[in-house]
Design a protein around this motif. Structure first.
Motif, PDB file in Angstrom:
ATOM      1  N   GLY A 361       0.798  -1.223   0.000  1.00 47.36           N
ATOM      2  CA  GLY A 361       0.000   0.000   0.000  1.00 47.36           C
ATOM      3  C   GLY A 361       0.828   1.269   0.000  1.00 47.36           C
ATOM      4  O   GLY A 361       0.420   2.292   0.556  1.00 47.36           O
ATOM      5  N   LEU A 362       1.987   1.241  -0.664  1.00 48.55           N
ATOM      6  CA  LEU A 362       2.909   2.380  -0.638  1.00 48.55           C
ATOM      7  C   LEU A 362       3.115   3.024  -2.009  1.00 48.55           C
ATOM      8  O   LEU A 362       4.014   3.856  -2.168  1.00 48.55           O
ATOM      9  CB  LEU A 362       4.278   1.934  -0.089  1.00 48.55           C
ATOM     10  CG  LEU A 362       4.284   1.391   1.343  1.00 48.55           C
ATOM     11  CD1 LEU A 362       5.649   0.800   1.680  1.00 48.55           C
ATOM     12  CD2 LEU A 362       3.940   2.497   2.328  1.00 48.55           C
ATOM     13  N   LEU A 363       2.304   2.665  -2.980  1.00 46.11           N
ATOM     14  CA  LEU A 363       2.521   3.191  -4.327  1.00 46.11           C
ATOM     15  C   LEU A 363       2.372   4.704  -4.394  1.00 46.11           C
ATOM     16  O   LEU A 363       3.046   5.378  -5.166  1.00 46.11           O
ATOM     17  CB  LEU A 363       1.538   2.554  -5.307  1.00 46.11           C
ATOM     18  CG  LEU A 363       1.957   1.245  -5.977  1.00 46.11           C
ATOM     19  CD1 LEU A 363       0.960   0.873  -7.051  1.00 46.11           C
ATOM     20  CD2 LEU A 363       3.356   1.341  -6.569  1.00 46.11           C
ATOM     21  N   ASP A 364       1.493   5.260  -3.590  1.00 47.56           N
ATOM     22  CA  ASP A 364       1.201   6.685  -3.715  1.00 47.56           C
ATOM     23  C   ASP A 364       2.216   7.572  -3.008  1.00 47.56           C
ATOM     24  O   ASP A 364       2.141   8.798  -3.099  1.00 47.56           O
ATOM     25  CB  ASP A 364      -0.210   6.975  -3.176  1.00 47.56           C
ATOM     26  CG  ASP A 364      -1.287   6.274  -3.989  1.00 47.56           C
ATOM     27  OD1 ASP A 364      -1.089   6.121  -5.206  1.00 47.56           O
ATOM     28  OD2 ASP A 364      -2.309   5.871  -3.412  1.00 47.56           O
ATOM     29  N   TYR A 365       3.168   6.968  -2.297  1.00 45.44           N
ATOM     30  CA  TYR A 365       4.250   7.750  -1.723  1.00 45.44           C
ATOM     31  C   TYR A 365       5.282   8.059  -2.804  1.00 45.44           C
ATOM     32  O   TYR A 365       5.572   7.224  -3.656  1.00 45.44           O
ATOM     33  CB  TYR A 365       4.948   6.981  -0.605  1.00 45.44           C
ATOM     34  CG  TYR A 365       4.227   6.987   0.719  1.00 45.44           C
ATOM     35  CD1 TYR A 365       4.470   7.990   1.652  1.00 45.44           C
ATOM     36  CD2 TYR A 365       3.309   6.006   1.042  1.00 45.44           C
ATOM     37  CE1 TYR A 365       3.815   7.994   2.870  1.00 45.44           C
ATOM     38  CE2 TYR A 365       2.644   6.003   2.254  1.00 45.44           C
ATOM     39  CZ  TYR A 365       2.906   7.004   3.159  1.00 45.44           C
ATOM     40  OH  TYR A 365       2.261   7.008   4.373  1.00 45.44           O
ATOM     41  N   ASP A 366       5.851   9.257  -2.731  1.00 43.49           N
ATOM     42  CA  ASP A 366       6.993   9.546  -3.585  1.00 43.49           C
ATOM     43  C   ASP A 366       8.187   8.722  -3.099  1.00 43.49           C
ATOM     44  O   ASP A 366       8.418   8.609  -1.901  1.00 43.49           O
ATOM     45  CB  ASP A 366       7.364  11.036  -3.514  1.00 43.49           C
ATOM     46  CG  ASP A 366       6.415  11.888  -4.335  1.00 43.49           C
ATOM     47  OD1 ASP A 366       5.780  11.338  -5.238  1.00 43.49           O
ATOM     48  OD2 ASP A 366       6.305  13.091  -4.045  1.00 43.49           O
ATOM     49  N   GLU A 367       8.936   8.154  -4.050  1.00 39.87           N
ATOM     50  CA  GLU A 367      10.161   7.461  -3.670  1.00 39.87           C
ATOM     51  C   GLU A 367      11.226   8.495  -3.341  1.00 39.87           C
ATOM     52  O   GLU A 367      11.469   9.418  -4.121  1.00 39.87           O
ATOM     53  CB  GLU A 367      10.637   6.561  -4.818  1.00 39.87           C
ATOM     54  CG  GLU A 367      11.945   5.852  -4.528  1.00 39.87           C
ATOM     55  CD  GLU A 367      11.879   5.010  -3.277  1.00 39.87           C
ATOM     56  OE1 GLU A 367      12.128   5.559  -2.186  1.00 39.87           O
ATOM     57  OE2 GLU A 367      11.569   3.819  -3.362  1.00 39.87           O
ATOM     58  N   ARG A 368      11.832   8.357  -2.194  1.00 37.51           N
ATOM     59  CA  ARG A 368      12.872   9.303  -1.766  1.00 37.51           C
ATOM     60  C   ARG A 368      14.084   8.495  -1.350  1.00 37.51           C
ATOM     61  O   ARG A 368      14.150   7.989  -0.232  1.00 37.51           O
ATOM     62  CB  ARG A 368      12.349  10.168  -0.616  1.00 37.51           C
ATOM     63  CG  ARG A 368      11.214  11.105  -1.037  1.00 37.51           C
ATOM     64  CD  ARG A 368      10.424  11.617   0.148  1.00 37.51           C
ATOM     65  NE  ARG A 368       9.560  10.583   0.706  1.00 37.51           N
ATOM     66  CZ  ARG A 368       8.807  10.757   1.788  1.00 37.51           C
ATOM     67  NH1 ARG A 368       8.801  11.914   2.410  1.00 37.51           N
ATOM     68  NH2 ARG A 368       8.058   9.768   2.236  1.00 37.51           N
ATOM     69  N   MET A 369      15.039   8.359  -2.258  1.00 39.21           N
ATOM     70  CA  MET A 369      16.175   7.479  -2.051  1.00 39.21           C
ATOM     71  C   MET A 369      17.398   8.246  -1.568  1.00 39.21           C
ATOM     72  O   MET A 369      17.942   9.092  -2.289  1.00 39.21           O
ATOM     73  CB  MET A 369      16.513   6.733  -3.342  1.00 39.21           C
ATOM     74  CG  MET A 369      17.733   5.820  -3.228  1.00 39.21           C
ATOM     75  SD  MET A 369      17.566   4.547  -1.967  1.00 39.21           S
ATOM     76  CE  MET A 369      16.412   3.425  -2.750  1.00 39.21           C
ATOM     77  N   ALA A 370      17.801   7.973  -0.352  1.00 36.24           N
ATOM     78  CA  ALA A 370      19.090   8.444   0.153  1.00 36.24           C
ATOM     79  C   ALA A 370      20.095   7.299  -0.016  1.00 36.24           C
ATOM     80  O   ALA A 370      19.737   6.182  -0.387  1.00 36.24           O
ATOM     81  CB  ALA A 370      18.969   8.871   1.611  1.00 36.24           C
ATOM     82  N   ILE A 371      21.345   7.587   0.252  1.00 39.55           N
ATOM     83  CA  ILE A 371      22.416   6.606   0.079  1.00 39.55           C
ATOM     84  C   ILE A 371      23.247   6.546   1.360  1.00 39.55           C
ATOM     85  O   ILE A 371      23.595   7.579   1.934  1.00 39.55           O
ATOM     86  CB  ILE A 371      23.335   6.966  -1.107  1.00 39.55           C
ATOM     87  CG1 ILE A 371      22.551   7.014  -2.423  1.00 39.55           C
ATOM     88  CG2 ILE A 371      24.512   6.004  -1.196  1.00 39.55           C
ATOM     89  CD1 ILE A 371      22.180   5.675  -2.988  1.00 39.55           C
ATOM     90  N   LEU A 372      23.573   5.330   1.787  1.00 38.12           N
ATOM     91  CA  LEU A 372      24.488   5.106   2.908  1.00 38.12           C
ATOM     92  C   LEU A 372      25.775   4.521   2.348  1.00 38.12           C
ATOM     93  O   LEU A 372      25.753   3.494   1.667  1.00 38.12           O
ATOM     94  CB  LEU A 372      23.860   4.140   3.918  1.00 38.12           C
ATOM     95  CG  LEU A 372      24.761   3.604   5.028  1.00 38.12           C
ATOM     96  CD1 LEU A 372      25.271   4.737   5.923  1.00 38.12           C
ATOM     97  CD2 LEU A 372      24.023   2.554   5.866  1.00 38.12           C
ATOM     98  N   ILE A 373      26.882   5.183   2.614  1.00 40.93           N
ATOM     99  CA  ILE A 373      28.193   4.714   2.154  1.00 40.93           C
ATOM    100  C   ILE A 373      28.999   4.322   3.385  1.00 40.93           C
ATOM    101  O   ILE A 373      29.271   5.157   4.248  1.00 40.93           O
ATOM    102  CB  ILE A 373      28.924   5.790   1.339  1.00 40.93           C
ATOM    103  CG1 ILE A 373      28.096   6.138   0.095  1.00 40.93           C
ATOM    104  CG2 ILE A 373      30.323   5.316   0.945  1.00 40.93           C
ATOM    105  CD1 ILE A 373      28.656   7.300  -0.705  1.00 40.93           C
ATOM    106  N   GLN A 374      29.364   3.049   3.474  1.00 40.56           N
ATOM    107  CA  GLN A 374      30.076   2.538   4.647  1.00 40.56           C
ATOM    108  C   GLN A 374      31.435   1.992   4.253  1.00 40.56           C
ATOM    109  O   GLN A 374      31.581   1.388   3.183  1.00 40.56           O
ATOM    110  CB  GLN A 374      29.275   1.400   5.304  1.00 40.56           C
ATOM    111  CG  GLN A 374      27.932   1.801   5.868  1.00 40.56           C
ATOM    112  CD  GLN A 374      27.133   0.585   6.320  1.00 40.56           C
ATOM    113  OE1 GLN A 374      27.115  -0.436   5.652  1.00 40.56           O
ATOM    114  NE2 GLN A 374      26.469   0.692   7.465  1.00 40.56           N
ATOM    115  N   GLU A 375      32.414   2.203   5.127  1.00 42.30           N
ATOM    116  CA  GLU A 375      33.664   1.468   4.982  1.00 42.30           C
ATOM    117  C   GLU A 375      33.375  -0.006   5.210  1.00 42.30           C
ATOM    118  O   GLU A 375      32.654  -0.375   6.134  1.00 42.30           O
ATOM    119  CB  GLU A 375      34.707   1.941   5.991  1.00 42.30           C
ATOM    120  CG  GLU A 375      35.413   3.211   5.619  1.00 42.30           C
ATOM    121  CD  GLU A 375      36.602   3.496   6.539  1.00 42.30           C
ATOM    122  OE1 GLU A 375      36.994   2.597   7.312  1.00 42.30           O
ATOM    123  OE2 GLU A 375      37.123   4.623   6.492  1.00 42.30           O
TER     124      GLU A 375
END
Length: 787
Positions: A361-375
């Motif tokens: 039930g999440l289709l109507d949310y805008d996709e908001r993609m952040a990025i995690l960069i880990q050693e």
């Protein structure tokens, strides 16, 4: 932007910030004027003269032809003060830095006297973050007795920052404001590229780490000495939006409303368009500086969507992650990082993510993609880089292979090397399954089984070739590997022997990754049990956690650095604690029974059984036909979406090795109620199950019961005739797949049984399950219609 608009913007910014302090604004502006005078921006007498002249001009603009007789003295004073304030804002904004204004604001706030009932002099929901953090830090540094008077203000200010920087999901905010502090916020801000939120995966990692290092009265172990968080950097969700806008990709965001078939067919072309996109020079420069800080250390680029790892939606395995060994030139490393980021961005419009969103039930949310960069956690060894241990831990274990196992204590899936082999179903390879209530109690019962179902390949970063590789364990492992005695046993032919002392005779091809010494003779299992218990207590819900471990040589036992890579609330399937198990059933009605590895539950009114014949599938040497069987299962899953059906097939559904089971994803099987894995035994071998993998998490969230079935086990029932000889309705359900009828059977249960349906009852407490035919239950609606 013109010079005039810049000045207007600066003046407006000061005006809006001061409007939040209706009582203190007068004092703050007085201090602003003092700075203007002290720095010789203006002379007090000239300032007052200008204010008076402008006040008189305003009188005429408002229609006063004789101001001295038409305006009362107190009204004149209000008018003059208003003009004086406006001039103060203007001259300060135009001539002095904004940071100086913020410093004056902070100084004024900090000079406020304490009150019996302390109150904030500003609204945190509207105030600049710099002001909020400065005040929160002031409260944090108060003596404990004094701080308690302001704790509610501190909680409010932290909640505001967390919602703006990390996550606005209220259950997460409610837990995290109790553990995160100003230093955590400042750390994130100092290591963030862009301005947006850092997303769910990064949020969960930070929160778990802070929970574990914070003392609690119920702690039996001081975990702060053992728990670590990898060096991490963040790309805010706003960079994703900028990337879409810059490269004309925003139009693809509405494809989530298309059919699964259209999404799948179009994805590869859209993915290539994403990979061809570019970033702004500002973002590239920030990423270049970030890589310089990492100094050539291997990294992993991970998705951290704002929808990810939330209470109720995990998105486990739905977005991509990519390792960057980071061993090339500066420019090569930068290009590899940019490509990895774009690949993560492209996965947001992939079939797996979009179908998951649709079903949750999440289709109507805008996709908001952040990025995690880990050693990447690990050490270099033989020109490879990898950790001593990695895997996934669950605070609850609904499945058990022995009655001694306690379900509420949890379990681990762990491997030597990178944890990718623990969270994904890979080829003919097996992680170590550990029940934390009884760590040394294995599913396997003899040397041959232990050796067969041990880890045979290891995922590593090849530092010389700058790439990720999967290599045979005995190609890398050796007697000089640090802490080798805790990881392997030696195959003596008739038995496996733990390493008692290092020395000669330790041959790599005789080593078997059992982890027996680690689990029996060190405190590793106790630490993991304490970690998972503490996280569940803080979250107030079961959790799962990805981890990596460094083993530190010490005497008499090694020590451990346990790195928290990810943590999220665990979505539990509503397994039944107890079920009414049927007895005295007619033999003709029993279709199958099994006695191992299951949860408790019941699936009733099953109209269809979809069966992939293990013998026919195993005899296939044509890989293209095996792949087509997986695609056919997907089409059948769609065709039966309004029916209650179960899916039974050979070996390991979703395996990366097409020989070990039908290659499917969550998108291909999400409508089934049971996913049965039929193990055709060879001797007393035990097939590896999917518990703890991303695939298993999909089953849990979709409320699909995984059910291993052992047709050849002693006491088991499996009616081959029911599956192989009765009428096959495949061509009725999916006409285009009629050619696969030798491999796929679709059994219309009521049609072949005189109107009966199937019911499957699983009794995990007593490790037994049964599938049988019965008359359908009549509900009240049916009776009303007959009346």
């Amino acid at each position: 932007m013109t010079s005039l608009s810049v000045r207007t913007s600066k003046v407006l910014e000061i005006y809006l910030e001061l409007s939040q302090y209706p009582v203190l604004a007068e004092e703050i502006r007085e201090r602003m004027r003092e700075e203007l005078y002290r720095r010789r921006v203006m002379v007090p007498s000239e300032f007052e003269q200008e204010a008076e002249e402008k006040a008189i001009q305003s009188q005429f603009r408002e229609g006063l032809t004789d101001p001295y007789s038409q305006e009362e003295p107190e009204v004149w004073e209000r008018r003059l003060q208003k003009i004086r304030d406006d001039l103060t804002d203007f001259y300060f904004a135009y001539n002095l830095p904004h940071d100086l204004f913020l410093q004056l604001l902070r100084d004024t706030l900090n000079r406020q006297p304490a009150h019996p009932e302390p109150s904030l002099s500003f609204n945190p929901e509207l105030a600049p973050w710099a002001i909020i953090l400065d005040k929160a830090k002031y409260y944090e540094q108060l003596p404990p007795a004094e701080r308690r008077k302001y704790e509610h203000h501190l909680q409010q200010m932290l909640a505001v920052i967390i919602k703006g920087l990390i996550s606005d999901q209220l259950p997460f905010v409610g837990v995290s404001r109790l553990y995160l502090g100003v230093s955590d916020i400042q750390h994130i801000l100092a290591n963030r590229v862009g301005r947006g939120k850092i997303g769910g995966k990064a949020a969960g990692m930070h929160l778990a780490y802070k929970i574990l290092i914070s003392p609690h009265p119920n702690d039996k172990l001081d975990l702060s000495k053992h728990v670590y968080m990898p060096v991490s950097h963040y790309i805010g969700a706003d960079v994703f939006y900028d990337f879409l806008a810059k490269n004309g990709l925003s139009a693809y965001m509405n494809r989530k409303y298309k059919s699964v078939e259209e999404i799948t067919a179009e994805f590869e072309n859209i993915r290539e368009t994403y990979l061809a996109g570019g970033f702004s020079p500002k973002i590239i420069n920030q990423l270049r500086k970030m890589l310089a800080k990492l100094r050539g250390k291997p990294i992993i680029v991970r998705s951290s969507s704002l929808l990810e790892d939330r209470f109720g939606t995990s998105f486990a395995g739905k977005y991509d992650s990519y390792f960057c060994p980071n061993q090339g030139s500066d420019e090569e490393n930068l290009q590899a990082l940019l490509l990895a980021i774009k690949q993560v961005y492209a996965s947001t419009v992939g079939p797996a993510a979009l179908l998951y969103r649709k079903n949750r039930g999440l289709l109507d949310y805008d996709e908001r993609m952040a990025i995690l960069i880990q050693e990447v956690v690990g050490i270099p060894y033989k020109n490879y880089f990898f950790p001593a241990l990695a895997g996934v831990g669950f605070s609850r274990n609904p499945f058990r292979w022995n009655h001694k196992i306690k379900r509420r204590v949890g379990f681990l899936r762990m491997v030597w090397g990178l944890g990718t082999r623990a969270v994904d179903r890979v080829g003919s390879d097996y992680p170590r399954m550990v029940s934390l209530s009884h760590p040394t109690l294995r599913p396997e019962t003899n040397r041959r089984e232990i050796k067969r179902y041990s880890q045979r390949f290891v995922d590593v970063l090849d530092l010389s070739e700058n790439t990720l590789k999967s290599l045979p364990v005995n190609q890398i492992i050796g007697p000089n590997y640090p802490a080798i005695q805790n990881l392997v046993s030696i195959d003596k032919g008739d038995y496996l022997q733990n390493i008692v002392a290092l020395g000669g005779g330790l041959e790599a091809d005789k080593m078997v990754l059992t982890f027996d010494n680690l689990l029996k003779n060190t405190r590793f299992a106790s630490l993991m049990k304490a970690i998972l218990r503490k996280l569940e207590r803080a979250y107030k819900t079961p959790v799962d956690m990805e981890f990596a471990v460094e083993i530190i040589p010490d005497y008499p036992q090694p020590d451990f650095k346990i790195y928290i890579l990810q943590c999220r609330p665990l979505i539990e399937q509503p397994y039944l604690e107890k079920v009414d198990y049927p007895h005295h059933l007619p033999d003709d009605d029993i279709i199958f029974s099994t006695h191992k590895w299951m949860a408790s539950g019941r699936v009733s009114d099953i109209n269809y059984v979809v069966y992939v014949d293990p013998a026919a599938y195993g005899a296939l040497s044509d890989y293209s036909t095996k792949a087509e069987i997986g695609r056919a299962i997907s089409r059948i899953n769609k065709a039966l979406e309004d029916e209650t059906f179960i899916l039974l097939g050979p070996g390991r559904w979703g395996s990366s090795s097409i020989d070990l089971g039908v290659r499917v994803t969550y998108a291909d099987i999400y409508n089934t109620r049971i996913l049965g894995e039929i193990a055709i035994s060879r001797g007393r071998e035990t097939p590896e199950v999917s518990y703890g993998t991303h695939f298993f998490q999909d089953l849990v969230e979709a409320e699909i019961y995984p059910l291993p079935i052992y047709p050849d086990a002693e006491g088991a029932v499996f009616k081959h005739r029911f599956f192989a000889e009765l009428r096959n309705s495949l061509k009725d359900i999916s006409p285009r797949d009629e050619a696969l009828a030798d491999y796929i059977k679709v059994i219309d249960v009521p049609a072949i049984s005189g109107g009966k349906v199937m019911e499957v009852v699983m009794d995990g407490e007593n490790e037994r399950a049964i599938g049988y035919l019965k008359l359908p239950e009549r509900d009240d609606d049916d009776e009303d219609e007959e009346d």
